[in-house]
Design an enzyme around this catalytic site. Structure first.
Site, short mmCIF file in Angstrom:
data_model
loop_
_atom_site.label_atom_id
_atom_site.label_comp_id
_atom_site.label_asym_id
_atom_site.label_seq_id
_atom_site.Cartn_x
_atom_site.Cartn_y
_atom_site.Cartn_z
N SER A 71 0.80 -1.23 0.00
CA SER A 71 0.00 0.00 0.00
C SER A 71 0.83 1.27 0.00
O SER A 71 0.32 2.35 -0.33
CB SER A 71 -0.95 0.01 1.20
OG SER A 71 -0.24 0.16 2.41
N LYS A 128 0.29 4.55 6.81
CA LYS A 128 -0.24 5.42 5.76
C LYS A 128 0.38 6.81 5.90
O LYS A 128 1.07 7.11 6.87
CB LYS A 128 -1.77 5.55 5.85
CG LYS A 128 -2.54 4.23 5.87
CD LYS A 128 -2.46 3.46 4.57
CE LYS A 128 -3.24 2.15 4.66
NZ LYS A 128 -2.99 1.28 3.51
#
Length: 275
Positions: free
Chosen positions: A92, A164
């Site tokens: 990701s 993230k």
């Protein structure tokens, strides 16, 4: 006149009489119990103890044990108050982070140092973004692994954390997208240099205002990241600042990927304050 010992040809000093000095020969006295005088057997045992203490192997083992204890204590203190290691299991955050990277996370963020837009953060999955993991099988190796992870000598690979990049701070309005296909924060378009250049990000429209105590996060590999955009039905897609473990600071492993992680302040320099 000196007396002659019948069994010897040497003269013998007679005993001192009244008014005469005794011969200057030291006379040993018997050791009195409790006087502190060492008997031959006790002094011999002490010499044996000293020789054991000087055994090179024992000294080496003591030094190794001391070094190990110090290393474990220091690692635990560092992991508790300064840095913690984590393992990256997914794609990701490509190209910033690759699968199997090990990173060190600065635990001094978000407190006492504040979060900034662009920070790469690791946070606990308290909102169910990840599928439940099957329980690990117990065994001697798992116990050792858990112990080394606890003291900070191994990275956390429990897969109950996510990594993230922060796009919006409390009060920010984050929108996708403007006429040029760019994300805007408080009306300022972002030229996101950290996004994976291998693919053009698919447009997924949203328009949110970040509540107090929360942040809006997105993965750098936009087409392969289940981030805030994918979880608007859970807490609005926002991440609680209280769940943030810290700011990812460096890639520590593998060696050919050693690097400090950038939060790209130039990308956000034109973003006005929220509100």
């Amino acid at each position: 006149m000196p007396e002659i010992d019948p069994g010897s040809s040497e003269p013998r000093q007679s005993a001192a009489g009244p008014g005469r000095h005794a011969a200057q020969e030291p006379v040993s006295e018997p050791a009195v119990p409790g006087s502190g005088a060492a008997s031959p057997s006790r002094s011999g045992s002490r010499r044996q103890e000293k020789s054991r203490d000087r055994n090179p192997l024992l000294l080496w083992l003591k030094e190794i044990a001391t070094v190990v204890v110090i290393a474990v204590v220091l690692s635990f203190l560092i992991k508790t108050f300064l840095f913690r290691a984590f393992y990256i299991p997914s794609e990701s955050m490509v190209n910033t982070l690759d699968i199997n990277d090990r990173i060190f996370v600065n635990l001094l963020v978000p407190e006492p140092f504040a979060l900034e837009r662009g920070d790469v953060v690791v946070f606990k999955d308290t909102k169910g973004w990840l599928p439940p993991t099957p329980p690990k099988a117990d065994g001697p190796f798992s116990v050792v692994e858990d112990g080394l992870t606890f003291v900070g000598l191994l990275p956390d690979n429990s897969e109950q954390h996510l990594v993230k990049r922060i796009i919006g701070l409390p009060g920010d309005r984050v929108v996708c997208c403007d006429d040029g296909g760019k994300i805007t924060v408080n009306g300022a378009a972002l030229d996101e240099k950290y996004v994976n250049p291998a693919e053009v990000p698919a447009v997924r429209t949203f328009d949110v205002v970040v509540p107090e105590g929360k942040v809006w996060v997105m993965g750098d590999n936009r087409n392969h990241s289940a981030d805030s955009r994918a979880h608007t039905d859970s807490n609005g897609g926002f991440v609680d600042i209280a769940d943030i473990e810290g700011k990812a600071a460096v890639i520590a492993w593998p060696m050919n990927r050693w690097a400090a992680l950038d939060n790209y302040p130039d990308v956000f320099k034109n973003v006005p304050s929220a509100g």
